[in-house]
Design an enzyme around this catalytic site. Structure first.
Site, PDB file in Angstrom:
ATOM      1  N   ALA A 196      -9.025  -3.390   1.713  1.00  0.00           N
ATOM      2  CA  ALA A 196      -8.197  -2.254   1.281  1.00  0.00           C
ATOM      3  C   ALA A 196      -7.889  -1.295   2.431  1.00  0.00           C
ATOM      4  CB  ALA A 196      -8.870  -1.491   0.138  1.00  0.00           C
ATOM      5  N   ASP A 197      -8.754  -1.240   3.434  1.00  0.00           N
ATOM      6  CA  ASP A 197      -8.471  -0.396   4.595  1.00  0.00           C
ATOM      7  C   ASP A 197      -7.214  -0.895   5.315  1.00  0.00           C
ATOM      8  OD1 ASP A 197     -10.874   0.828   3.960  1.00  0.00           O
ATOM      9  OD2 ASP A 197     -11.509   1.010   6.038  1.00  0.00           O
ATOM     10  N   HIS A 198      -7.115  -2.205   5.453  1.00  0.00           N
ATOM     11  CA  HIS A 198      -5.928  -2.775   6.102  1.00  0.00           C
ATOM     12  C   HIS A 198      -4.677  -2.499   5.260  1.00  0.00           C
ATOM     13  CE1 HIS A 198      -8.122  -4.939   9.235  1.00  0.00           C
ATOM     14  NE2 HIS A 198      -8.986  -5.322   8.314  1.00  0.00           N
ATOM     15  N   ALA A 248      -3.662   1.143   5.403  1.00  0.00           N
ATOM     16  CA  ALA A 248      -3.157   1.454   6.741  1.00  0.00           C
ATOM     17  C   ALA A 248      -1.722   0.957   6.903  1.00  0.00           C
ATOM     18  CB  ALA A 248      -4.047   0.813   7.801  1.00  0.00           C
TER      19      ALA A 248
END
Lengths: 382, 377
Positions: free
Chosen positions: B166-168, B171
């Protein structure tokens, strides 16, 4: 105070299948006019990736269809496609030809492996891209087969990256006056979103393995609680955590001095998980998360979709949109914009077009007479 | 050098003041740096003691950026940051919402310093609502969004993804929004505030869970020869089913009527899975993949990190970037006229203090020395 949208005035032609389908939707969300081009005589059904688009039918494998596409290309800023590499070239519609017709055109291609390399002509799918890109191996329980992440995540990643490529190319076009070709590979998109896996390999020679609901660095674990699942961290604010358990008489031996040592805890992580598991099971998810978060523990409800739909946070932020599937006459509560922009709103459309719904307007605008349109329909071009 | 390589990078004139940490924020600004943005990363004065992994993690997500040290807990540090805002086009941060506000760097304040500034905030829950102060990392976001719950074996507890996916996602969507805001600023001269809730960004990629549909493709992951080796296979239509049977050497069981149609193959998946695995487990994942791909069937070995590092397709396309002896993944957007460029390793703390404070802010050597003495930079 809003002042119009980011991409108003831009026209996008959408020749994608599921691999790239979400890319033009993002462009539609940002205000572009997106025209989805479908095969005549086939009802493609409702796709949430088509929200906010328009739809025409056109058979580009027939010569008159190709001519019409070229006329459309003259009016367009962007074309997004996900055909196998070489397919459009074989039809005389490759990037080099299209850019001669319209040098300002930006073309984005989303394919399994990209436009080059030894696997260029291989077939792909979401699960295959996830496998070859390294995501699949990281997901699931150790003694079970690798587990496919929910949804066609590789297609979505590639669609976001292709949309970024399109915006970059459009920004450049302001100064260069020329478009360019954006080449996006599903496999690469997956491999570029692996968080720890490649870092550990290149810096430590370690091959990351899957370990179910236990996060790779043992910092988090999924626990069953009384009424559902909860994600708890295992290390943050250790002292506070043990105090909390102890105040409820459930810390067991974790109050012992030796557990204060982080390395010791890591070596005996199974025991930490057992004790926390017994504790979690005696609590409601919401109770743990609300109190935990107020104490700065990065905990979460492992939300189901009904749970998510009931979230007071998303409700208050006005996240949801109502989406209509006109084929089935049904309405759904659906995720809205992924980013809130204060001036130029990102807006998810609430309706997907029926196949060919905009044939008349768009072909008329291209200068085709009613008679010509009828003839093209008869020939199976439209 | 070809003319291509001499092209000015797309984001050359974009200066970003980068307050980010961990993964989501740095991954977003790395992409912008790869396309030429001048990203000025604010670093803590005293570098934390780091293990090999943390160092590698930092190096990987911060290439192509400039590094300056700055102590924002001192008033002179905040004053200096304001000067940096004045000469920046965008400010990017991924703290919980109270952090920037505590420094006096919420959007309203930034706008007073630089009226057309674009501010991008990435937080777990977004900058409003009853849960706005919730903190979290990738696993927190994935749990809240529904992704973890939905990624489970039938009848088993949620398993989730095994990485901070989810960070990717957040981002990349944030990058898209930021580029949109740039396009908008070009048209109108106006900046704006971009508020990204990572939970909302992730939930938007779970569309299939909100709109009921049916599984239409026969596919699965099958055990192959060797320890923990697997191959993923998808059969989309009847043509591919013919190819599939051929690749398997036309076994008699494949002619079973139950498997003759796409719906039959999905209905009888369990029986078919067992038969397919009877074939796959006798050979390597790479052999299974090659045999099926030769017959036009989508198949891929389930690759671990070591497999990725020697993958001939990734290699041929230059997916692995080498900079100063370290290796990282390329940005997977291949632009024909203005490709991404990889010029610099991640900066050491304060590596670009001179350039930023003296050249960009016009400070004298004495002023800089004084700030150093006060422990501000």
């Amino acid at each position: 105070m809003n002042g119009g949208s980011v991409l108003s005035g831009y026209r996008v032609l959408d020749l994608t299948d599921d691999k790239g389908r979400l890319c033009p939707r993002y462009l539609a969300d940002m205000g572009a006019e997106v025209i989805r081009i479908e095969e005549p005589g086939k009802d493609s059904g409702f796709h949430w990736q088509d929200l906010g688009k328009r739809s025409i039918t056109l058979n580009i494998e027939l010569e008159p269809g190709r001519e019409i596409l070229k006329r459309l290309v003259k009016t367009a800023d962007v074309l997004v496609e996900s055909h196998p590499p070489g397919y459009l070239e074989a039809l005389g519609l490759g990037y080099s030809l299209l850019s001669k017709i319209n040098p300002r055109l930006v073309v984005a291609s989303v394919t399994g492996f990209g436009q080059s390399g030894p696997y260029r002509d291989y077939k792909s799918s979401d699960i295959v891209a996830s496998a070859l890109g390294g995501q699949l191996y990281l997901s699931g329980e150790p003694d079970w087969p690798p587990l496919k992440p929910f949804g066609d995540q590789s297609y979505y990643l590639a669609s976001i990256l292709a949309a970024i490529g399109v915006l970059l190319a459009l920004l450049r076009r302001h100064t260069s006056g020329r478009g360019q070709h954006v080449d996006v590979s599903l496999q690469e998109c997956v491999a570029a979103a692996l968080d720890h896996a490649l870092v550990r390999y290149f810096y430590q020679g370690e091959v990351a393995k899957r370990q179910g609901g236990l996060h790779w660095n043992n910092a988090f674990n999924v626990f069953p609680a009384k009424d559902g699942y909860v994600l708890l961290s295992l290390f943050y604010q250790w002292h506070t955590l043990v105090e909390w358990l102890d105040s409820e008489g459930m810390a067991e031996d974790l109050t012992d001095e030796k557990w204060r040592d982080r390395d010791y805890r890591l070596q005996h992580i199974d025991h930490v998980i057992d004790v926390l598991g017994r504790w979690a099971k005696s609590h409601d998810v919401a109770g743990l998360v609300v109190k935990g978060q107020s104490m700065r523990f990065p905990w979460a409800e492992v939300a189901s979709i009904p749970g998510l739909l009931a979230s007071p946070q998303l409700e208050e932020r006005g996240f949801w949109v109502e989406v209509e599937d006109s084929d089935k006459g049904k309405k759904y509560r659906f995720p809205g914009a992924p980013c809130s922009l204060s001036r130029s709103p990102w807006k998810v459309g609430n309706k997907a077009p029926g196949t060919g719904e905009h044939n008349r307007e768009i072909y008329q605008e291209l200068g085709l007479s009613e008679k010509e349109v009828e003839a093209l329909i008869k020939e199976g071009v439209i | 050098m070809t003319k291509n390589k001499m092209t000015t990078p797309i984001l050359k004139n974009l200066r970003i003041l980068d307050f980010t940490w961990v993964l989501a924020g740095p991954y977003a600004t790395r992409l912008l740096a790869d396309f030429g943005a001048e990203v000025i990363k604010i670093q803590p004065l005293i570098p934390q003691e780091e293990d090999t992994f943390s160092r590698g993690y930092y190096n990987t997500w911060n290439r192509n950026k400039l590094g300056i040290t700055l102590d924002l807990n001192k008033p002179q540090g905040v004053a200096l940051a304001k000067k940096l805002v004045e000469i920046s086009d965008a400010v990017v941060e991924n703290f919980t919402p109270r952090v920037m506000a505590n420094w006096g760097f919420d959007y309203e304040k930034l706008k007073e310093i630089k009226p057309d500034i674009i501010m991008l905030s990435l937080s777990t829950m977004g900058n409003s609502g009853p849960w706005r102060d919730y903190s979290g990392f990738g696993p927190t976001v994935q749990a809240f969004s529904g992704l973890t719950h939905l990624t489970a074996y039938p009848g088993r507890p949620p398993s989730g993804l095994g990485n901070a996916y989810a960070d990717h996602v957040a981002a990349l969507l944030a990058c898209l929004a930021l580029l949109g805001a740039l396009e908008y600023r070009l048209k109108t001269g106006q900046g704006q505030y971009i508020d990204v809730s990572q939970v909302e960004a992730m939930a938007g990629l779970l569309g299939d869970a909100f709109v009921p549909g049916e599984e239409a493709v026969f596919q699965g992951v099958y055990r192959c020869k060797g320890d923990d080796r697997w191959c993923a296979i998808s059969v989309f239509n009847d043509d591919e089913w013919l190819g599939f049977k051929k690749a398997l050497g036309s076994p008699p069981w494949a002619e079973d009527e139950r498997f003759a149609t796409p719906s039959g193959r999905i209905k009888n998946k369990q029986a078919l899975d067992g038969l397919v695995e009877g074939w796959t487990k006798k050979q390597s994942a790479e052999e299974v993949m090659a045999l099926l791909q030769h017959q036009g069937v989508a198949a891929g070995a389930v690759q671990d990190a070591a497999d990725l590092a020697r993958d001939s397709q990734l290699k041929k396309r230059g997916f692995f970037v080498e900079l100063g002896g370290t290796i990282s993944d390329a940005v997977p957007i291949r632009l024909s006229a203005t490709p991404a460029r990889y010029n610099r390793e991640a900066p050491a703390p304060g590596q670009d203090n001179d350039y930023v404070y003296r050249k960009l802010l016009g400070m004298s050597q004495e002023e800089l020395a004084e700030l150093k003495g006060q422990g501000v930079v």
